[in-house]
Write an enzyme that holds these catalytic residues in place. Structure first.
Site, PDB file in Angstrom:
ATOM      1  N   ASP A 354       9.597 -54.270  34.412  1.00  0.00           N
ATOM      2  CA  ASP A 354      11.155 -54.249  33.866  1.00  0.00           C
ATOM      3  C   ASP A 354      10.937 -54.140  32.379  1.00  0.00           C
ATOM      4  OD1 ASP A 354      13.809 -54.852  33.971  1.00  0.00           O
ATOM      5  OD2 ASP A 354      13.362 -56.402  32.552  1.00  0.00           O
ATOM      6  N   GLU A 409       9.502 -49.205  34.052  1.00  0.00           N
ATOM      7  CA  GLU A 409      11.094 -48.821  33.998  1.00  0.00           C
ATOM      8  C   GLU A 409      11.171 -48.465  32.460  1.00  0.00           C
ATOM      9  OE1 GLU A 409      15.543 -51.157  34.024  1.00  0.00           O
ATOM     10  OE2 GLU A 409      13.843 -51.900  32.939  1.00  0.00           O
TER      11      GLU A 409
END
EC number: 2.4.1.18
Length: 696
Positions: A354, A409
């Site tokens: 992330d 990401e």
């Protein structure tokens, strides 16, 4: 246009030096010659990675040993029944262990100070050799700061923390069961094509409560398998004090969230998924950490610089969270050990990292537009300490388990992020194609208004992308699901099969299928769907918080809607299932990128070939076409998936018993073509059909 030569400060000699240092840089530059001016940047990045890896080898005995920090740090039972404890607290004046076992006397068990800010403690067993600190005991690390302040902390290496009813902060529970869960099934092999079901355990029930690992294992895993997904991305597993953060404000990095159950129940979930042949990825958050100090990493040793940058650099302005100092030796140990912990203790098969964009740049992507100019990805704005960590993490993951998968990401589009480290790249397997859902956000406004000027735009993707029409981001409060954008309030009143199709529901159902199919087939090398959105989950996602009176009404997934045979949600669910099953059979995600032979702006028709399949989409809101000519390299066809079929809520306007034959008639840069005939098409309906090659 010819590719540029090396930039002025990167002469031919510099290019040659870079090619000499980075083993496979030449392959990267063959794929993208426009990266040649930045060869010295790739050289520097690769050398930083290699030097750090070499230093780990010289000082720690190699990354294998270095990444096993969880075997010594924290609290561990010894073979003799004693307890060994170890912490890194460089800013502390003293460190102690307290808990149930000593009636919370804060100073009776002091740690011994070691070099480099480390502290350790050995506690012998009781005289009868029984455990002094049994499984389930509550513990705290006591820190005496340099200012003399006494701080009660949870060990950064704690394996299990719980928040009891009425408490604000989490408690550290010593997790050491006599009979830990034993895995029964081997890891599945790396999928040829990646079809990801993005999942959140807590919202996986239709009831207004936090669902459990057990519930997910028994009720959701069979659905995922039945839908044809071969991978699960588990969100919000790493412990986070604030449920509404969606798992992105981590407080305990080695602890599986206790709000869903015990560590052993999570292991059973992963093991059960493996028994179904499903790969399980963890949504790992190493881009930042919660600012909590009572039950988080922040101010662990009484300073703001233990795990994080000190001062303003150590705080993310938008996320209000702390930022790791990736150049720190012990932070590297902590994060790399955390990666290994989830792989080995819980059996995860890889990670979705992330917030990679925030890690890659000193500006964290704040205010950056990322136009695609290569100058944006090189130079002083790049945080090469963070990039070195990401390269080390990918090296570790793929060395330990070559079939593991890592996904970045990253919204910036950093070149070579998904190229091998040997080429100077970041080493990720995939990056999320985050521009695709943004494009659908733009397009859907025109689609709803039946002005499809933007409806026939070609989707684009870079190498090794995970495509998706919507993820959890698009479902959060302030936005709403794609189905709800398309059909809105009519989903409350007109989704029954006992009522006639309204224009809004009809068009919304058809477009929902087509948007997902074209994204699946044209968007990249993998596909992702957020749980529930496969059947057009209504409304949006909102976790209990003060702003909604702590309501769970929108923090759930209403799977029962697709189980009701009288509701039209079943049509979207059926289509999603058969779309995935067809991909499993034909493998377009692992095939070379599609050749788009037609994207006709006026007709709103898109046609392309991939994996010996011919995809044809008609996005026009009111027109159908008879004997429409489509270019192809294939010869004989039959329909293998049709969004207009009755089982998908369509109008059955295509004859599935018809074979289609191409002619040696060149069309749209294809050597052959075929005429596609359709029955009469009603107004306000979009039609898509896929035709697969059928050799006689």
């Amino acid at each position: 246009m010819a590719a540029p030569a090396a930039r002025a400060d990167g002469s031919d000699a510099a290019l040659a030096a870079a090619l000499a240092d980075v083993p496979d840089l030449g392959r990267l530059l063959e794929v993208d010659p426009y990266l040649k001016p930045y060869a010295p940047d790739f050289q520097r990045r690769y050398n930083r990675f290699s030097q750090t890896l070499d230093n780990i080898g010289k000082n720690e005995g190699g990354i294998d040993k270095f990444s096993r920090g969880y075997e010594s740090f924290g609290v561990h039972r010894c073979a003799d029944g004693g307890l060994y404890c170890k912490e890194w607290a460089p800013g502390a004046e003293g460190v102690f262990l307290t808990g149930d076992f000593n009636d919370w006397n804060p100073f009776s068990y002091p740690y011994k100070k070691l070099d480099y800010g480390k502290w350790d403690l050995y506690i012998p067993p009781k005289p009868n050799k029984s455990l002094l600190v049994p499984h389930g005991s509550k513990l705290k690390v006591v820190i005496r700061s340099k200012s003399g302040e006494i701080l009660y902390r949870i060990s950064p290496w704690a394996k299990y923390v719980v928040r009891e009813s009425g408490n604000v902060n989490y408690d550290w529970i010593h997790w050491d069961p006599e009979q830990p869960y034993k895995f029964k099934h081997s890891r599945p092999k790396k999928p040829r094509s990646l079809r990801i079901y993005e999942s959140h355990v807590g919202i996986s029930s239709h009831e207004g409560k936090i669902a459990s690992y057990k519930h997910f294992t028994c009720n959701v895993l069979p659905r995922i398998k039945g839908l044809g997904y071969n991978c699960i991305q588990m969100m919000a597993i790493m412990e986070h004090a604030y449920y509404a953060s969606f798992g992105y404000q981590i407080t305990s990095f080695f602890a599986a969230s206790s709000r869903y159950g015990t560590p052993e129940e999570l292991k059973e979930l992963v093991d059960t998924a493996h028994s179904m042949g499903i790969t399980v990825l963890l949504d790992v958050v190493h881009s930042h950490a919660s600012k909590n100090s009572e039950d988080g990493l922040n101010m662990f040793d009484g300073t703001d610089s233990c795990y994080f940058h000190s001062g303003p650099r150590g705080t993310h302005d938008l996320w209000d969270s702390r930022l790791f100092i990736y150049s720190s030796w012990e932070v590297l140990r902590f994060l790399l050990s955390n990666i290994r912990w989830w792989l080995e203790e819980y059996g995860f098969d890889g990670f979705r990292f992330d917030g990679v964009t925030s890690m890659l740049y000193h500006h964290h992507g704040i205010g950056a537009s990322f136009s695609g100019d290569y100058h944006e990805y090189f130079g002083l704005q790049v945080d090469e300490d963070a990039l070195t960590y990401l390269m080390l993490a990918n090296h570790l993951v793929h060395t330990l388990y070559p079939d593991s998968i890592t996904i970045a990401e990253d919204v910036s589009g950093m070149p070579a992020l998904c190229s091998p480290i040997s080429q100077g790249g970041g080493g990720f397997d995939y990056r999320l194609a985050m521009a695709i859902p943004d494009k659908w956000i733009q397009v859907r406004l025109y689609v709803i208004k039946e002005d499809c000027t933007h409806g026939a735009k070609m989707l684009t993707a870079t190498l090794k992308c995970i495509a998706y029409a919507e993820s959890h981001d698009q479902a959060l409060v302030g936005d709403k699901s794609l189905a709800f954008w398309l059909m809105d309030a009519e989903m409350y009143t007109n989704m029954s099969v006992l009522t006639p199709f309204t224009p809004v529901i009809d068009r919304g159902i058809q477009l929902h299928k087509m948007i997902r199919l074209i994204t699946h087939a044209l968007g990249g090398e993998g596909y992702l769907n957020f749980m529930g959105n496969e059947f057009g989950h209504p409304e949006w996602l909102d976790f209990p918080r003060k702003g909604n009176n702590e309501s769970y009404h929108y923090a759930r997934r209403q799977f029962h809607l697709t189980d009701d045979d009288l509701l039209r949600y079943k049509f979207l669910n059926n289509f999603d299932r058969d779309m995935n099953k067809l991909e499993e059979r034909c493998g377009w995600l692992s095939a070379p990128q599609a050749f788009v032979s037609e994207k006709h702006e006026g007709n709103k028709v898109i046609a392309f070939e991939r994996a010996a399949l011919l995809f044809i989409f008609n996005f026009h809101p009111s027109k159908s076409y008879t004997n429409y000519r489509v270019g192809t390299t294939l010869r004989t066809f039959k329909i293998v998936l049709d969004s207009d079929a009755a089982e998908y809520g369509g109008h059955q306007r295509l004859d599935h018993n018809t074979d289609f034959f191409s002619e040696p008639y060149e069309h749209n840069e294809r050597p052959s073509s075929l005429l596609v005939s359709k029955n009469r098409c009603a107004k306000d309906s979009g039609i898509s059909g896929i035709f697969s090659q059928l050799w006689k």
